[in-house]
Design a protein around this motif. Sequence first.
Motif, PDB file in Angstrom:
ATOM      1  N   THR A  68       5.687 -26.323  49.945  1.00 17.76           N
ATOM      2  CA  THR A  68       4.543 -27.216  49.902  1.00 17.76           C
ATOM      3  C   THR A  68       4.606 -28.156  51.101  1.00 17.76           C
ATOM      4  O   THR A  68       5.417 -27.978  51.995  1.00 17.76           O
ATOM      5  CB  THR A  68       4.507 -27.986  48.562  1.00 17.76           C
ATOM      6  OG1 THR A  68       3.283 -28.713  48.452  1.00 17.76           O
ATOM      7  CG2 THR A  68       5.699 -28.934  48.432  1.00 17.76           C
ATOM      8  N   GLY A  69       3.739 -29.149  51.125  1.00 16.78           N
ATOM      9  CA  GLY A  69       3.745 -30.101  52.227  1.00 16.78           C
ATOM     10  C   GLY A  69       2.367 -30.310  52.810  1.00 16.78           C
ATOM     11  O   GLY A  69       1.347 -29.911  52.227  1.00 16.78           O
ATOM     12  N   MET A  70       2.348 -30.929  53.967  1.00 21.48           N
ATOM     13  CA  MET A  70       1.093 -31.307  54.593  1.00 21.48           C
ATOM     14  C   MET A  70       0.321 -30.094  55.105  1.00 21.48           C
ATOM     15  O   MET A  70       0.903 -29.164  55.661  1.00 21.48           O
ATOM     16  CB  MET A  70       1.358 -32.264  55.750  1.00 21.48           C
ATOM     17  CG  MET A  70       1.991 -33.588  55.350  1.00 21.48           C
ATOM     18  SD  MET A  70       0.901 -34.583  54.307  1.00 21.48           S
ATOM     19  CE  MET A  70      -0.416 -34.962  55.466  1.00 21.48           C
ATOM     20  N   SER A  71      -0.986 -30.124  54.921  1.00 21.20           N
ATOM     21  CA  SER A  71      -1.845 -29.083  55.473  1.00 21.20           C
ATOM     22  C   SER A  71      -1.733 -29.106  57.001  1.00 21.20           C
ATOM     23  O   SER A  71      -1.793 -30.161  57.618  1.00 21.20           O
ATOM     24  CB  SER A  71      -3.300 -29.328  55.059  1.00 21.20           C
ATOM     25  OG  SER A  71      -3.427 -29.309  53.658  1.00 21.20           O
ATOM     26  N   GLY A  72      -1.531 -27.936  57.580  1.00 27.31           N
ATOM     27  CA  GLY A  72      -1.375 -27.847  59.027  1.00 27.31           C
ATOM     28  C   GLY A  72       0.061 -27.955  59.498  1.00 27.31           C
ATOM     29  O   GLY A  72       0.327 -27.858  60.702  1.00 27.31           O
ATOM     30  N   ALA A  73       0.998 -28.136  58.569  1.00 29.19           N
ATOM     31  CA  ALA A  73       2.406 -28.305  58.960  1.00 29.19           C
ATOM     32  C   ALA A  73       3.152 -26.989  59.082  1.00 29.19           C
ATOM     33  O   ALA A  73       4.317 -26.981  59.476  1.00 29.19           O
ATOM     34  CB  ALA A  73       3.126 -29.222  57.967  1.00 29.19           C
ATOM     35  N   GLY A  74       2.504 -25.849  58.730  1.00 28.85           N
ATOM     36  CA  GLY A  74       3.151 -24.562  58.963  1.00 28.85           C
ATOM     37  C   GLY A  74       3.502 -23.765  57.729  1.00 28.85           C
ATOM     38  O   GLY A  74       4.375 -22.895  57.787  1.00 28.85           O
ATOM     39  N   ARG A  75       2.801 -23.992  56.615  1.00 35.02           N
ATOM     40  CA  ARG A  75       3.145 -23.262  55.396  1.00 35.02           C
ATOM     41  C   ARG A  75       2.970 -21.752  55.563  1.00 35.02           C
ATOM     42  O   ARG A  75       3.800 -20.971  55.072  1.00 35.02           O
ATOM     43  CB  ARG A  75       2.304 -23.773  54.229  1.00 35.02           C
ATOM     44  CG  ARG A  75       2.627 -25.200  53.800  1.00 35.02           C
ATOM     45  CD  ARG A  75       1.887 -25.536  52.512  1.00 35.02           C
ATOM     46  NE  ARG A  75       0.462 -25.307  52.664  1.00 35.02           N
ATOM     47  CZ  ARG A  75      -0.436 -26.261  52.888  1.00 35.02           C
ATOM     48  NH1 ARG A  75      -0.046 -27.509  52.994  1.00 35.02           N
ATOM     49  NH2 ARG A  75      -1.724 -25.975  52.994  1.00 35.02           N
ATOM     50  N   SER A  76       1.916 -21.323  56.240  1.00 32.26           N
ATOM     51  CA  SER A  76       1.694 -19.886  56.422  1.00 32.26           C
ATOM     52  C   SER A  76       2.810 -19.263  57.250  1.00 32.26           C
ATOM     53  O   SER A  76       3.272 -18.149  56.954  1.00 32.26           O
ATOM     54  CB  SER A  76       0.343 -19.637  57.089  1.00 32.26           C
ATOM     55  OG  SER A  76      -0.723 -20.066  56.264  1.00 32.26           O
ATOM     56  N   GLU A 101       9.592 -36.941  48.395  1.00 33.82           N
ATOM     57  CA  GLU A 101      10.851 -37.607  48.072  1.00 33.82           C
ATOM     58  C   GLU A 101      11.741 -36.756  47.178  1.00 33.82           C
ATOM     59  O   GLU A 101      12.965 -36.894  47.203  1.00 33.82           O
ATOM     60  CB  GLU A 101      10.563 -38.958  47.415  1.00 33.82           C
ATOM     61  CG  GLU A 101       9.919 -39.969  48.368  1.00 33.82           C
ATOM     62  CD  GLU A 101       9.509 -41.251  47.673  1.00 33.82           C
ATOM     63  OE1 GLU A 101       9.623 -41.315  46.430  1.00 33.82           O
ATOM     64  OE2 GLU A 101       9.056 -42.179  48.374  1.00 33.82           O
ATOM     65  N   MET A 102      11.146 -35.861  46.373  1.00 32.98           N
ATOM     66  CA  MET A 102      11.952 -35.040  45.465  1.00 32.98           C
ATOM     67  C   MET A 102      12.305 -33.683  46.074  1.00 32.98           C
ATOM     68  O   MET A 102      12.972 -32.874  45.442  1.00 32.98           O
ATOM     69  CB  MET A 102      11.220 -34.821  44.136  1.00 32.98           C
ATOM     70  CG  MET A 102      10.015 -33.901  44.230  1.00 32.98           C
ATOM     71  SD  MET A 102       9.222 -33.606  42.620  1.00 32.98           S
ATOM     72  CE  MET A 102      10.483 -32.634  41.797  1.00 32.98           C
ATOM     73  N   GLN A 108       4.493 -31.920  40.237  1.00 34.57           N
ATOM     74  CA  GLN A 108       5.779 -32.597  40.124  1.00 34.57           C
ATOM     75  C   GLN A 108       6.377 -32.441  38.732  1.00 34.57           C
ATOM     76  O   GLN A 108       7.560 -32.117  38.577  1.00 34.57           O
ATOM     77  CB  GLN A 108       5.619 -34.073  40.476  1.00 34.57           C
ATOM     78  CG  GLN A 108       6.936 -34.819  40.612  1.00 34.57           C
ATOM     79  CD  GLN A 108       6.729 -36.238  41.121  1.00 34.57           C
ATOM     80  OE1 GLN A 108       5.624 -36.615  41.521  1.00 34.57           O
ATOM     81  NE2 GLN A 108       7.777 -37.027  41.119  1.00 34.57           N
ATOM     82  N   ASP A 109       5.565 -32.641  37.698  1.00 30.37           N
ATOM     83  CA  ASP A 109       6.059 -32.502  36.322  1.00 30.37           C
ATOM     84  C   ASP A 109       6.452 -31.058  36.031  1.00 30.37           C
ATOM     85  O   ASP A 109       7.450 -30.806  35.332  1.00 30.37           O
ATOM     86  CB  ASP A 109       4.989 -32.966  35.331  1.00 30.37           C
ATOM     87  CG  ASP A 109       4.755 -34.473  35.386  1.00 30.37           C
ATOM     88  OD1 ASP A 109       5.648 -35.195  35.865  1.00 30.37           O
ATOM     89  OD2 ASP A 109       3.673 -34.911  34.960  1.00 30.37           O
TER      90      ASP A 109
END
Length: 291
Positions: free
Chosen positions: A14-22, A136-137, A77-78
């Motif tokens: 997961t993470g920020m859109s555009g950060a390289g998930r693909s 953070e997790m 998160q849950d």
Amino acid sequence: MGDEVERQEMLIVTGMSGAGRSTVANALEDLGWYVVDNLPPQMLRPLVELVERAGTSLPRIAAVVDVRGGDFFAELQDIIQALRSGVNVRVVFLDAADATLVRRFESVRRPHPLQGDGTILDGITAERTRLQALREMSDVLIDTTDLNVHQLANRVTDAFAEEDAAGLRVTVVSFGFKYGLPPDADHVADARFLPNPFWVPELRPLTGMDEVVSGYVLGQNGAREFLDAYAAALEPVFAGYQRENKRHATVAIGCTGGKHRSVALVRELAARIERMPGVAVAVKDRDLGRE
């Protein structure tokens, strides 16, 4: 869940859109992971149940989950916390500087999924707020600001190729403070308490990889004492990481430019860490060659 599932692994990317998930998803597939993209968080439990039925035929699975899931994403998160009670789940969070993300969206001429009627930066700000707790997790944080797609794929290969018996993989990174702190470092130490070889004319053009520079740095008062004490302080931390199933950690040592002191020290520290039980070590020089 049974022991079979507990021995298997699940990565949540997961993470920020555009950060390289693909890019990460493709790299994981190349490494033999079974990857599911754009999965609503509520489908993670059925995916785990599928793995349970499949047994060892799906030993390692990765799910890409992000804000494209809309309202469903708020429960991620849950759901992760619930899954961790029975499955070896690790969260990989991809991040990058705002300016880099804006540039990437502009280059592909696509809107940010959360920008609405606002700007790309508005969308990035909203997403960063929404993802803060998840960041953070996370177990593995990768900052892609200065990475191209090939460098990011290499980072994934280093981190998630078929792992050996090591319970923890530690990356020891040298860097220069004048270029900023490594945003994905778990521990940061400052080597600027040692005299700078930059001010020794014959050492200035060399680096901490050269034996004469390394000898100069390690021969200074406090250098070896620092390394011994720092390694001793990290050992119980790394043992705790292994008990908590944290599989990756980054230790950074900085000097002014990331050329002399930090480069020499990270190699000595890595040699000490390598002797710790259950730990595998890699060394990287972030800023070497920038000046």
